[in-house]
Design a protein around this motif. Structure first.
Motif, PDB file in Angstrom:
ATOM      1  N   LYS A 333       0.813  -1.219   0.000  1.00 26.20           N
ATOM      2  CA  LYS A 333       0.000   0.000   0.000  1.00 26.20           C
ATOM      3  C   LYS A 333       0.844   1.266   0.000  1.00 26.20           C
ATOM      4  O   LYS A 333       0.316   2.374   0.000  1.00 26.20           O
ATOM      5  CB  LYS A 333      -0.912   0.020   1.243  1.00 26.20           C
ATOM      6  N   LEU A 334       2.169   1.084   0.013  1.00 29.84           N
ATOM      7  CA  LEU A 334       3.067   2.223   0.156  1.00 29.84           C
ATOM      8  C   LEU A 334       4.052   2.294  -1.004  1.00 29.84           C
ATOM      9  O   LEU A 334       4.350   1.291  -1.644  1.00 29.84           O
ATOM     10  CB  LEU A 334       3.855   2.128   1.461  1.00 29.84           C
ATOM     11  N   ASP A 335       4.554   3.480  -1.241  1.00 30.11           N
ATOM     12  CA  ASP A 335       5.701   3.678  -2.109  1.00 30.11           C
ATOM     13  C   ASP A 335       6.858   4.150  -1.249  1.00 30.11           C
ATOM     14  O   ASP A 335       6.723   5.088  -0.449  1.00 30.11           O
ATOM     15  CB  ASP A 335       5.412   4.741  -3.180  1.00 30.11           C
ATOM     16  N   ALA A 336       7.996   3.492  -1.378  1.00 32.95           N
ATOM     17  CA  ALA A 336       9.193   3.889  -0.650  1.00 32.95           C
ATOM     18  C   ALA A 336      10.020   4.793  -1.541  1.00 32.95           C
ATOM     19  O   ALA A 336      10.409   4.411  -2.640  1.00 32.95           O
ATOM     20  CB  ALA A 336      10.003   2.655  -0.240  1.00 32.95           C
ATOM     21  N   VAL A 337      10.295   5.993  -1.072  1.00 30.52           N
ATOM     22  CA  VAL A 337      11.024   6.980  -1.860  1.00 30.52           C
ATOM     23  C   VAL A 337      12.334   7.281  -1.157  1.00 30.52           C
ATOM     24  O   VAL A 337      12.346   7.702   0.006  1.00 30.52           O
ATOM     25  CB  VAL A 337      10.208   8.274  -2.026  1.00 30.52           C
ATOM     26  N   ASP A 338      13.428   7.060  -1.856  1.00 34.62           N
ATOM     27  CA  ASP A 338      14.755   7.294  -1.302  1.00 34.62           C
ATOM     28  C   ASP A 338      15.304   8.600  -1.874  1.00 34.62           C
ATOM     29  O   ASP A 338      15.668   8.661  -3.046  1.00 34.62           O
ATOM     30  CB  ASP A 338      15.693   6.138  -1.666  1.00 34.62           C
ATOM     31  N   PRO A 339      15.369   9.674  -1.058  1.00 35.56           N
ATOM     32  CA  PRO A 339      15.811  10.967  -1.585  1.00 35.56           C
ATOM     33  C   PRO A 339      17.307  11.182  -1.529  1.00 35.56           C
ATOM     34  O   PRO A 339      17.782  12.277  -1.774  1.00 35.56           O
ATOM     35  CB  PRO A 339      15.107  11.948  -0.634  1.00 35.56           C
ATOM     36  N   ARG A 340      18.047  10.154  -1.205  1.00 34.13           N
ATOM     37  CA  ARG A 340      19.490  10.329  -1.049  1.00 34.13           C
ATOM     38  C   ARG A 340      20.143  10.717  -2.368  1.00 34.13           C
ATOM     39  O   ARG A 340      19.628  10.431  -3.444  1.00 34.13           O
ATOM     40  CB  ARG A 340      20.122   9.042  -0.529  1.00 34.13           C
ATOM     41  N   PRO A 341      21.297  11.370  -2.303  1.00 37.43           N
ATOM     42  CA  PRO A 341      21.979  11.750  -3.539  1.00 37.43           C
ATOM     43  C   PRO A 341      22.377  10.524  -4.331  1.00 37.43           C
ATOM     44  O   PRO A 341      22.453   9.423  -3.789  1.00 37.43           O
ATOM     45  CB  PRO A 341      23.223  12.510  -3.041  1.00 37.43           C
ATOM     46  N   PRO A 342      22.632  10.685  -5.611  1.00 35.17           N
ATOM     47  CA  PRO A 342      22.903   9.535  -6.485  1.00 35.17           C
ATOM     48  C   PRO A 342      24.260   8.908  -6.214  1.00 35.17           C
ATOM     49  O   PRO A 342      25.231   9.166  -6.902  1.00 35.17           O
ATOM     50  CB  PRO A 342      22.848  10.144  -7.888  1.00 35.17           C
ATOM     51  N   VAL A 343      24.315   8.046  -5.189  1.00 35.14           N
ATOM     52  CA  VAL A 343      25.576   7.402  -4.848  1.00 35.14           C
ATOM     53  C   VAL A 343      26.038   6.477  -5.963  1.00 35.14           C
ATOM     54  O   VAL A 343      27.204   6.119  -6.042  1.00 35.14           O
ATOM     55  CB  VAL A 343      25.438   6.597  -3.540  1.00 35.14           C
ATOM     56  N   ALA A 344      25.124   6.098  -6.851  1.00 38.93           N
ATOM     57  CA  ALA A 344      25.512   5.221  -7.948  1.00 38.93           C
ATOM     58  C   ALA A 344      26.513   5.891  -8.865  1.00 38.93           C
ATOM     59  O   ALA A 344      27.200   5.235  -9.638  1.00 38.93           O
ATOM     60  CB  ALA A 344      24.274   4.824  -8.762  1.00 38.93           C
ATOM     61  N   LEU A 345      26.618   7.227  -8.778  1.00 42.56           N
ATOM     62  CA  LEU A 345      27.513   7.935  -9.695  1.00 42.56           C
ATOM     63  C   LEU A 345      28.942   7.998  -9.172  1.00 42.56           C
ATOM     64  O   LEU A 345      29.817   8.544  -9.835  1.00 42.56           O
ATOM     65  CB  LEU A 345      27.004   9.368  -9.907  1.00 42.56           C
ATOM     66  N   ALA A 346      29.160   7.442  -7.978  1.00 45.19           N
ATOM     67  CA  ALA A 346      30.474   7.596  -7.358  1.00 45.19           C
ATOM     68  C   ALA A 346      31.590   7.023  -8.211  1.00 45.19           C
ATOM     69  O   ALA A 346      32.723   7.481  -8.163  1.00 45.19           O
ATOM     70  CB  ALA A 346      30.479   6.937  -5.982  1.00 45.19           C
ATOM     71  N   GLY A 347      31.294   5.997  -9.013  1.00 42.05           N
ATOM     72  CA  GLY A 347      32.336   5.343  -9.782  1.00 42.05           C
ATOM     73  C   GLY A 347      32.495   5.850 -11.198  1.00 42.05           C
ATOM     74  O   GLY A 347      33.266   5.285 -11.970  1.00 42.05           O
ATOM     75  N   ILE A 348      31.782   6.897 -11.584  1.00 38.72           N
ATOM     76  CA  ILE A 348      31.872   7.368 -12.962  1.00 38.72           C
ATOM     77  C   ILE A 348      33.235   7.998 -13.216  1.00 38.72           C
ATOM     78  O   ILE A 348      33.714   8.829 -12.447  1.00 38.72           O
ATOM     79  CB  ILE A 348      30.765   8.402 -13.256  1.00 38.72           C
ATOM     80  N   ARG A 349      33.857   7.602 -14.294  1.00 41.39           N
ATOM     81  CA  ARG A 349      35.133   8.193 -14.690  1.00 41.39           C
ATOM     82  C   ARG A 349      34.850   9.383 -15.599  1.00 41.39           C
ATOM     83  O   ARG A 349      34.103   9.271 -16.549  1.00 41.39           O
ATOM     84  CB  ARG A 349      36.006   7.174 -15.419  1.00 41.39           C
ATOM     85  N   GLN A 350      35.448  10.504 -15.307  1.00 36.40           N
ATOM     86  CA  GLN A 350      35.218  11.698 -16.111  1.00 36.40           C
ATOM     87  C   GLN A 350      36.537  12.146 -16.726  1.00 36.40           C
ATOM     88  O   GLN A 350      37.574  12.182 -16.068  1.00 36.40           O
ATOM     89  CB  GLN A 350      34.622  12.811 -15.251  1.00 36.40           C
ATOM     90  N   PRO A 351      36.517  12.525 -17.995  1.00 36.72           N
ATOM     91  CA  PRO A 351      37.751  12.916 -18.678  1.00 36.72           C
ATOM     92  C   PRO A 351      38.280  14.249 -18.176  1.00 36.72           C
ATOM     93  O   PRO A 351      37.511  15.137 -17.835  1.00 36.72           O
ATOM     94  CB  PRO A 351      37.309  13.014 -20.145  1.00 36.72           C
ATOM     95  N   ARG A 352      39.572  14.365 -18.146  1.00 37.28           N
ATOM     96  CA  ARG A 352      40.174  15.599 -17.659  1.00 37.28           C
ATOM     97  C   ARG A 352      39.841  16.791 -18.550  1.00 37.28           C
ATOM     98  O   ARG A 352      39.748  17.909 -18.100  1.00 37.28           O
ATOM     99  CB  ARG A 352      41.691  15.439 -17.571  1.00 37.28           C
ATOM    100  N   MET A 353      39.648  16.541 -19.817  1.00 38.29           N
ATOM    101  CA  MET A 353      39.458  17.667 -20.745  1.00 38.29           C
ATOM    102  C   MET A 353      38.196  18.453 -20.427  1.00 38.29           C
ATOM    103  O   MET A 353      38.069  19.616 -20.786  1.00 38.29           O
ATOM    104  CB  MET A 353      39.385  17.175 -22.187  1.00 38.29           C
ATOM    105  N   LEU A 354      37.240  17.826 -19.728  1.00 36.00           N
ATOM    106  CA  LEU A 354      36.024  18.555 -19.377  1.00 36.00           C
ATOM    107  C   LEU A 354      35.901  18.718 -17.874  1.00 36.00           C
ATOM    108  O   LEU A 354      34.876  19.159 -17.397  1.00 36.00           O
ATOM    109  CB  LEU A 354      34.790  17.820 -19.908  1.00 36.00           C
ATOM    110  N   GLY A 355      36.942  18.368 -17.149  1.00 32.87           N
ATOM    111  CA  GLY A 355      36.798  18.341 -15.704  1.00 32.87           C
ATOM    112  C   GLY A 355      36.849  19.700 -15.044  1.00 32.87           C
ATOM    113  O   GLY A 355      36.266  19.900 -14.001  1.00 32.87           O
ATOM    114  N   GLY A 356      37.542  20.674 -15.607  1.00 30.33           N
ATOM    115  CA  GLY A 356      37.712  21.945 -14.929  1.00 30.33           C
ATOM    116  C   GLY A 356      36.826  23.024 -15.480  1.00 30.33           C
ATOM    117  O   GLY A 356      36.533  23.086 -16.669  1.00 30.33           O
ATOM    118  N   VAL A 357      36.407  23.912 -14.596  1.00 28.91           N
ATOM    119  CA  VAL A 357      35.624  25.054 -15.033  1.00 28.91           C
ATOM    120  C   VAL A 357      36.526  25.980 -15.835  1.00 28.91           C
ATOM    121  O   VAL A 357      37.635  26.302 -15.450  1.00 28.91           O
ATOM    122  CB  VAL A 357      35.049  25.799 -13.809  1.00 28.91           C
ATOM    123  N   GLY A 358      36.031  26.403 -16.973  1.00 26.10           N
ATOM    124  CA  GLY A 358      36.817  27.279 -17.813  1.00 26.10           C
ATOM    125  C   GLY A 358      37.825  26.563 -18.682  1.00 26.10           C
ATOM    126  O   GLY A 358      38.706  27.183 -19.270  1.00 26.10           O
TER     127      GLY A 358
END
Length: 658
Positions: A333-358
């Motif tokens: 009768k219920l929906d369980a909603v988990d509002p935690r931040p997307p911990v699944a993204l912790a392992g994403i590798r991001q390229p250096r070329m787009l890593g810095g602002v500017g």
């Protein structure tokens, strides 16, 4: 150390701290006592001439195991600590220092329990048994009853304070309330003091939210859940209930598979009593948990749909453990909603070329993404066969077969025949094969479904997403509707469209810093072209997502012909159906699917490739090899391990003249 007994059997168990029975009140003046803690029934009625002018702290408890002494311990300990830490000016103080007497009737159980609590609070880390042993060295008569010792264990576990959110403490309070309710039939709870989940703060601390499935009203949070112990299983139930459970299990799977429950979380949630339960159990047909009824039904306070039941005498969880009292909400009768931040993204590798602002590379990469997206959209719209397929999909009909296509040009300058090898074409999936994007893609799907439906799908990556790896959004929605019985979502196609629209901006946001290409992509594409193979990309992603993945990862230049980057959006059915690969073969000019080698990372993608008639290579970027092997012709751990020339040599050669 031998103990020294003062008049009346009073013993000094620590500097300035004395313990004794009621008779010790006769010797307050002689012992220079300044502060008195009376731990007896109705301590206010205890009078004595020597109590005059002395500060007192009263603890009204009976010496029984069921008595709630725990609720009094913080105040009693604080009184003793404050007295002993300050200079004394009370009556009878001869040395200028305060002296505290803790007494009960006999000086055995109640006073000893308070003294143990003080010793633990004074010496952090000192456990109840050790504190009692130290007390007995000075005062051998100390013997708190078993119930008090259990409460001292709980006091120690909470850091010598009362922690309202500590689950064992919640259970203790509920057991206390149930005992009083059963004995007197009177409410043991103050309705106004009970917790009430608030929308304003819901989810701010990351706690799971439990909402009524029908009206979305917030009825509980993770902080209200009372965990239960694991029971002995089916043997704990009467034979009638065991038989009923077995028949229900047989009816659910038809085979009598293992039907033992592993805990109440499988079908129900046990919570503390909440304020909304006090008003007729939340609805006109419900029973107030403080209205005098021992048991009753609980209804949603907003829409009045039944959510569960309560029983002050207790009930059994699905594992056979008794929960007393029981305030039970049914998860169906219920929906369980988990509002935690997307911990699944912790392992994403991001390229250096787009890593810095500017970053100087960022504008160029963004322009590449935008340009490729426009090309893909144009390729999809202008392609005649894709337009026909799209029209058929709108009408709910199967797309027409891709017959009559021309052989020869593979669309990228390669030949479709005549190179003397069994494979003339290389088709690459995008997510999980070219770019490391599966985590972000799964998290975007989860957030989009939550945004559209209010339902939070299981999201432990990668385990929970394995069944939907490689699927398009429509098939994902179909899967979750069937798995969780969510027919209340409505039409699958309509929901899938809403989720797809919501997913795109979420995915863009989650991967705004860029996406990393897997090692070996450029070398593999270069080898394919050297072997004269036509190269294409076939993905379940939307054109915008594919453009974003290839552009931000720096791979866009490897696939200059947008016509050969095919999205499942252009076909009627997504993976595991073969449509996207059939459309890619048509665009490549391939009339024999066995001449195409497909690289996939997901079971559904491999199924699609095999259904199209292609040779399927599995790469273990998302799933382990043993899960992929049954659906692939060959398996490689990494893309860099794939040698097309070796695969060509190992594969059966085409017949002469083919």
């Amino acid at each position: 150390m031998p103990h020294h007994s003062h008049p009346g059997g009073v013993v000094e168990v620590a500097p300035g701290l004395f313990i004794g029975g009621i008779a010790s009140l006769d010797h307050l003046q002689q012992l220079h006592i300044t502060h008195v803690v009376s731990v007896v029934n109705e301590p206010a009625t205890v009078t004595h001439a020597q109590l005059e002018g002395r500060q007192r702290h009263l603890v009204d408890v009976a010496d029984t195991e069921e008595t709630n002494l725990l609720q009094h311990l913080p105040a009693a300990v604080a009184f003793v600590a404050a007295a002993l830490s300050s200079s004394g000016s009370g009556s009878g103080s001869s040395s200028g220092g305060n002296r505290v007497l803790i007494h009960c009737a006999q000086g055995v159980s109640r006073s000893a329990a308070v003294a143990v609590a003080y010793l633990m609070a004074r010496s952090p880390g000192l456990e109840p048994e050790a504190a009692l042993a130290a007390l007995r060295q000075k005062y051998p008569a100390a013997s708190p009853n078993a119930g008090f010792m259990r409460q001292l264990e709980l006091f120690f576990a909470m850091g010598c304070r009362l922690a309202d959110g500590y689950l064992p403490y919640k259970r203790f309070l509920l057991e206390q309330a149930a005992a009083q309710y059963s004995a007197t039939g009177l409410p043991a709870l103050d309705a106004a003091a009970l917790s009430q989940p608030q929308e304003a703060a819901a989810g701010d601390d990351g706690a799971t939210l439990y909402r009524c499935r029908k009206c979305r009203a917030l009825v509980a949070t993770q902080h209200n859940v009372v965990e239960t112990e694991q029971g002995p299983g089916a043997s704990a139930f009467s034979w009638r209930k065991r038989d009923k459970q077995q028949r229900a299990s047989l009816g659910s799977d038809g085979m009598g598979a293992n039907s033992s429950s592993t805990g109440p979380e499988e079908g129900s949630l046990f919570v503390e009593p909440l304020r909304w339960m006090c008003d007729g159990g939340g609805g006109p047909g419900g029973d107030s948990v403080v209205g005098g009824a021992m048991q009753g039904k609980l209804y949603c306070p907003k829409c009045q749909v039944r959510l569960g039941s309560f029983n002050w005498a207790g009930t059994q969880s699905s594992s056979g453990a008794w929960v007393t009292p029981a305030f039970q909400l049914h998860l169906s009768k219920l929906d369980a909603v988990d509002p935690r931040p997307p911990v699944a993204l912790a392992g994403i590798r991001q390229p250096r070329m787009l890593g810095g602002v500017g970053s100087s590379a960022a504008p160029a990469a963004t322009a590449a993404v935008d340009g490729l997206a426009a090309q893909l959209q144009a390729a999809g719209v202008s392609d005649p066969q894709a337009a026909v397929s799209g029209a058929a999909a709108q009408q709910g009909a199967a797309a027409p077969p891709a017959d009559g296509v021309a052989s020869g040009s593979g669309g990228d300058g390669s030949s479709s025949s005549g190179n003397g090898s069994p494979f003339h074409y290389l088709i690459l999936d995008c997510d999980g094969v070219l770019v490391d994007s599966e985590r972000a893609s799964c998290e975007a799907l989860r957030q989009a479904i939550l945004q559209v439906t209010g339902f939070d799908i299981p999201h432990d990556f990668p385990v929970d997403f394995q069944p939907v790896f490689g699927m398009d959004v429509w098939h994902c929605i179909e899967y979750y509707q069937q798995r969780f019985g969510r027919q209340d979502w409505g039409d699958t196609t309509a929901v899938a469209q809403q989720v797809s629209d919501a997913k795109e901006p979420i995915y863009q946001r989650l991967t705004a810093a860029g996406i990393a290409a897997f090692p070996g992509v450029a070398a593999l594409v270069a080898q394919a072209r050297q072997l004269g193979m036509g190269v294409a990309v076939a993905s379940s992603g939307s054109p915008d997502k594919i453009a974003h993945n290839l552009g931000s990862s720096g791979l866009a230049h490897l696939f200059p012909d947008a016509h050969l980057i095919v999205s499942a959006k252009y076909v009627q059915r997504g993976k595991p159906a073969p449509d996207v690969y059939l459309e890619t073969l048509r665009r490549l000019g391939c009339t024999d699917a066995s001449q195409a080698l497909v690289v996939e990372d997901a079971v559904n993608g491999l199924k699609a490739a095999k259904a199209a008639g292609c040779f399927a290579v599995a790469v273990c970027t998302s799933l382990p090899g043993h899960m992929l092997a049954a659906h692939a012709d060959t398996v490689v751990e990494r893309l860099v391990d794939l040698d097309l020339a070796a695969v060509q040599r190992a594969a059966p050669q085409p017949p002469a003249g083919a």
